[in-house]
Design a protein around this motif. Sequence first.
Motif, PDB file in Angstrom:
ATOM      1  N   MET A   1      -6.093 -22.663 -32.402  1.00  0.00           N
ATOM      2  CA  MET A   1      -5.281 -21.812 -31.352  1.00  0.00           C
ATOM      3  C   MET A   1      -5.173 -20.323 -32.018  1.00  0.00           C
ATOM      4  O   MET A   1      -4.828 -20.121 -33.192  1.00  0.00           O
ATOM      5  CB  MET A   1      -3.912 -22.384 -31.342  1.00  0.00           C
ATOM      6  CG  MET A   1      -3.311 -21.613 -30.098  1.00  0.00           C
ATOM      7  SD  MET A   1      -1.658 -22.610 -29.560  1.00  0.00           S
ATOM      8  CE  MET A   1      -2.093 -23.873 -29.048  1.00  0.00           C
ATOM      9  N   THR A   2      -5.568 -19.629 -31.196  1.00  0.00           N
ATOM     10  CA  THR A   2      -5.254 -18.188 -31.602  1.00  0.00           C
ATOM     11  C   THR A   2      -4.045 -17.901 -31.672  1.00  0.00           C
ATOM     12  O   THR A   2      -3.052 -18.076 -30.966  1.00  0.00           O
ATOM     13  CB  THR A   2      -5.887 -16.931 -30.569  1.00  0.00           C
ATOM     14  OG1 THR A   2      -7.243 -17.346 -30.543  1.00  0.00           O
ATOM     15  CG2 THR A   2      -5.870 -15.563 -31.065  1.00  0.00           C
ATOM     16  N   GLN A   3      -3.363 -17.087 -32.803  1.00  0.00           N
ATOM     17  CA  GLN A   3      -1.929 -16.890 -32.991  1.00  0.00           C
ATOM     18  C   GLN A   3      -1.548 -15.601 -32.221  1.00  0.00           C
ATOM     19  O   GLN A   3      -2.393 -14.470 -31.911  1.00  0.00           O
ATOM     20  CB  GLN A   3      -1.801 -16.385 -34.534  1.00  0.00           C
ATOM     21  CG  GLN A   3      -2.001 -17.368 -35.611  1.00  0.00           C
ATOM     22  CD  GLN A   3      -1.087 -18.580 -35.561  1.00  0.00           C
ATOM     23  OE1 GLN A   3      -0.001 -18.599 -34.918  1.00  0.00           O
ATOM     24  NE2 GLN A   3      -1.375 -19.825 -35.757  1.00  0.00           N
ATOM     25  N   ASP A  47      -1.369 -21.855 -53.874  1.00  0.00           N
ATOM     26  CA  ASP A  47      -0.185 -22.632 -53.163  1.00  0.00           C
ATOM     27  C   ASP A  47      -0.767 -23.949 -53.102  1.00  0.00           C
ATOM     28  O   ASP A  47      -1.858 -24.286 -52.851  1.00  0.00           O
ATOM     29  CB  ASP A  47      -0.147 -22.119 -51.964  1.00  0.00           C
ATOM     30  CG  ASP A  47       1.084 -22.546 -51.153  1.00  0.00           C
ATOM     31  OD1 ASP A  47       2.224 -21.970 -51.112  1.00  0.00           O
ATOM     32  OD2 ASP A  47       1.095 -23.646 -50.523  1.00  0.00           O
ATOM     33  N   PRO A  48       0.097 -24.672 -53.037  1.00  0.00           N
ATOM     34  CA  PRO A  48      -0.295 -26.296 -53.322  1.00  0.00           C
ATOM     35  C   PRO A  48      -0.785 -26.860 -51.669  1.00  0.00           C
ATOM     36  O   PRO A  48      -1.432 -27.764 -51.661  1.00  0.00           O
ATOM     37  CB  PRO A  48       1.251 -27.017 -53.314  1.00  0.00           C
ATOM     38  CG  PRO A  48       2.002 -26.019 -54.140  1.00  0.00           C
ATOM     39  CD  PRO A  48       1.533 -24.822 -53.490  1.00  0.00           C
ATOM     40  N   THR A  49      -0.696 -25.847 -50.585  1.00  0.00           N
ATOM     41  CA  THR A  49      -1.099 -26.301 -49.320  1.00  0.00           C
ATOM     42  C   THR A  49      -2.615 -25.941 -49.300  1.00  0.00           C
ATOM     43  O   THR A  49      -3.223 -26.284 -48.165  1.00  0.00           O
ATOM     44  CB  THR A  49      -0.234 -25.668 -48.103  1.00  0.00           C
ATOM     45  OG1 THR A  49      -0.348 -24.243 -48.278  1.00  0.00           O
ATOM     46  CG2 THR A  49       1.183 -26.291 -48.374  1.00  0.00           C
ATOM     47  N   ARG A  50      -3.128 -25.130 -50.108  1.00  0.00           N
ATOM     48  CA  ARG A  50      -4.407 -24.602 -50.129  1.00  0.00           C
ATOM     49  C   ARG A  50      -5.452 -25.422 -49.544  1.00  0.00           C
ATOM     50  O   ARG A  50      -6.538 -25.583 -48.883  1.00  0.00           O
ATOM     51  CB  ARG A  50      -4.820 -23.724 -51.126  1.00  0.00           C
ATOM     52  CG  ARG A  50      -4.334 -22.237 -50.802  1.00  0.00           C
ATOM     53  CD  ARG A  50      -5.072 -21.311 -51.708  1.00  0.00           C
ATOM     54  NE  ARG A  50      -4.562 -19.942 -51.656  1.00  0.00           N
ATOM     55  CZ  ARG A  50      -5.184 -19.210 -50.753  1.00  0.00           C
ATOM     56  NH1 ARG A  50      -6.169 -19.518 -49.975  1.00  0.00           N
ATOM     57  NH2 ARG A  50      -4.625 -17.913 -50.691  1.00  0.00           N
ATOM     58  N   ALA A  54      -5.992 -25.991 -42.899  1.00  0.00           N
ATOM     59  CA  ALA A  54      -5.178 -25.834 -41.501  1.00  0.00           C
ATOM     60  C   ALA A  54      -3.826 -25.703 -41.587  1.00  0.00           C
ATOM     61  O   ALA A  54      -3.247 -24.649 -41.139  1.00  0.00           O
ATOM     62  CB  ALA A  54      -5.599 -27.149 -40.678  1.00  0.00           C
ATOM     63  N   LEU A  55      -3.392 -26.374 -42.510  1.00  0.00           N
ATOM     64  CA  LEU A  55      -1.785 -26.181 -42.874  1.00  0.00           C
ATOM     65  C   LEU A  55      -1.508 -24.831 -43.499  1.00  0.00           C
ATOM     66  O   LEU A  55      -0.715 -24.010 -42.973  1.00  0.00           O
ATOM     67  CB  LEU A  55      -1.383 -27.312 -43.801  1.00  0.00           C
ATOM     68  CG  LEU A  55       0.070 -27.190 -44.075  1.00  0.00           C
ATOM     69  CD1 LEU A  55       0.981 -27.176 -42.780  1.00  0.00           C
ATOM     70  CD2 LEU A  55       0.443 -28.224 -44.996  1.00  0.00           C
ATOM     71  N   ASN A  60       0.415 -19.319 -43.287  1.00  0.00           N
ATOM     72  CA  ASN A  60       0.229 -17.817 -43.980  1.00  0.00           C
ATOM     73  C   ASN A  60      -0.510 -16.911 -43.443  1.00  0.00           C
ATOM     74  O   ASN A  60      -1.083 -15.749 -43.958  1.00  0.00           O
ATOM     75  CB  ASN A  60      -0.146 -18.121 -45.406  1.00  0.00           C
ATOM     76  CG  ASN A  60       0.654 -19.236 -46.229  1.00  0.00           C
ATOM     77  OD1 ASN A  60       1.506 -18.664 -46.691  1.00  0.00           O
ATOM     78  ND2 ASN A  60       0.184 -20.485 -46.314  1.00  0.00           N
ATOM     79  N   HIS A  61      -0.904 -17.068 -41.991  1.00  0.00           N
ATOM     80  CA  HIS A  61      -1.890 -16.149 -41.303  1.00  0.00           C
ATOM     81  C   HIS A  61      -1.108 -14.712 -41.330  1.00  0.00           C
ATOM     82  O   HIS A  61       0.409 -14.661 -41.379  1.00  0.00           O
ATOM     83  CB  HIS A  61      -2.145 -16.592 -39.798  1.00  0.00           C
ATOM     84  CG  HIS A  61      -0.711 -16.575 -39.001  1.00  0.00           C
ATOM     85  ND1 HIS A  61      -0.336 -15.422 -38.552  1.00  0.00           N
ATOM     86  CD2 HIS A  61       0.109 -17.494 -38.664  1.00  0.00           C
ATOM     87  CE1 HIS A  61       0.747 -15.752 -37.788  1.00  0.00           C
ATOM     88  NE2 HIS A  61       1.049 -16.932 -37.916  1.00  0.00           N
ATOM     89  N   GLY A  62      -1.873 -13.668 -41.511  1.00  0.00           N
ATOM     90  CA  GLY A  62      -1.382 -12.544 -41.501  1.00  0.00           C
ATOM     91  C   GLY A  62      -0.510 -11.905 -42.696  1.00  0.00           C
ATOM     92  O   GLY A  62      -0.198 -10.848 -42.586  1.00  0.00           O
ATOM     93  N   LYS A  63      -0.470 -12.541 -43.994  1.00  0.00           N
ATOM     94  CA  LYS A  63      -0.069 -12.322 -44.867  1.00  0.00           C
ATOM     95  C   LYS A  63      -1.013 -11.753 -46.069  1.00  0.00           C
ATOM     96  O   LYS A  63      -2.044 -12.153 -45.925  1.00  0.00           O
ATOM     97  CB  LYS A  63       0.845 -13.455 -45.817  1.00  0.00           C
ATOM     98  CG  LYS A  63       1.830 -14.143 -44.851  1.00  0.00           C
ATOM     99  CD  LYS A  63       2.342 -15.379 -45.478  1.00  0.00           C
ATOM    100  CE  LYS A  63       3.470 -16.089 -44.698  1.00  0.00           C
ATOM    101  NZ  LYS A  63       3.999 -17.496 -45.405  1.00  0.00           N
ATOM    102  N   GLU A  64      -0.626 -10.848 -46.911  1.00  0.00           N
ATOM    103  CA  GLU A  64      -1.224 -10.414 -48.103  1.00  0.00           C
ATOM    104  C   GLU A  64      -1.422 -11.325 -49.084  1.00  0.00           C
ATOM    105  O   GLU A  64       0.213 -11.772 -49.477  1.00  0.00           O
ATOM    106  CB  GLU A  64      -0.932  -9.100 -48.341  1.00  0.00           C
ATOM    107  CG  GLU A  64      -1.734  -8.402 -49.526  1.00  0.00           C
ATOM    108  CD  GLU A  64      -1.200  -7.225 -50.094  1.00  0.00           C
ATOM    109  OE1 GLU A  64      -1.645  -7.014 -51.372  1.00  0.00           O
ATOM    110  OE2 GLU A  64      -0.409  -6.550 -49.362  1.00  0.00           O
TER     111      GLU A  64
END
Length: 346
Positions: A1-3, A47-50, A54-55, A60-64
Amino acid sequence: MTQAVLPAMLSGLRVLDLSRNLPGPFATRMLTDLGATIIKVEPPEGDPTRPLQALFDALNHGKECRRIDFKNAGELQRLRDWTQDVDVVIDSFRPGVMQAMGLDHARLAERNPKLVMVSITGYGQQGPWASKAGHDLNFMAMSGVLDQMRSPSGELALSNVQWGDMAGGSSMACMAVLAAVFEAQRTGRGRALDVSMVHGLYAHLLMPLATGQFMQTFTGRWPGAGEDLLNGALPCYNLYATADGRTLAVGALEHKFWREACAVLGREDWAQLHWQRGVLPHSPESNHLKDEVARLIASRPLAVWVERFDAADCCVTPVLTLAEAQRHPLFEGDTRLPWQEQAQRG
């Protein structure tokens, strides 16, 4: 889904995110969606979720993203330098870890007085449980929230929505950030705040604590599983099985909604049998009505009830599976955020 992207209300707010897993990253993801600039700092291994791509992307979308070896003194100094150029630092370490790394508020505020720091912990910074490890399930269990998720027959439900992490942690952290930044803008001084997930969850027990006292006044005891006002005691606010093994959610809590629901059910004679009309929960009359409603709804498949209630405004809906919810017109192809700017009326 597009954010989706909301107009950048938090444009200019810079946040250094040292948190991992779910609570902190979801908090900063919400801040990102509102326009803040987030610098996510990960350990060398990431990060442990990498591994759950999908999670990780959803959080983390949009983060540096940057990486730091938190055990290397030189890199920790680089991290301290970064804190001079941000408004907020968020972490999810256990109490004492930030101070041990020289990242406590007293030290960092010497060079950045307006700095706001928010730590998300399991059980708070002080107290006998402060240093204990925990996950969402533990916070749910210790706060009393998990006990409120029992079925009427008493079995506990293992929720697949992480309420401790996100309601007790992420949402509370966002409120803490925005309140402290607002104060810092007015006073020129930041502060360090702790968000305890178990205490954040306990704060959400407002309704069970209040309704439990109400029910106790006429039953003589605290309500058990399926016995409280909003978790099984009322015929007008309950879950009912349909003929095909699905479930209809009847949320006609107010009498006006119950009256219309009765009309759709073809039982106008039930309209006055409502708690706001003096039919108290757990009374023989109320219990008999609940059985009668269950019998009627069980006589037809879910699709029939969905069709009949489609045009009615009485808070009766199907219980959708996750797959069905994704395909529902409410959400299918929808990119809106929980917040949406209202269209201007002409």
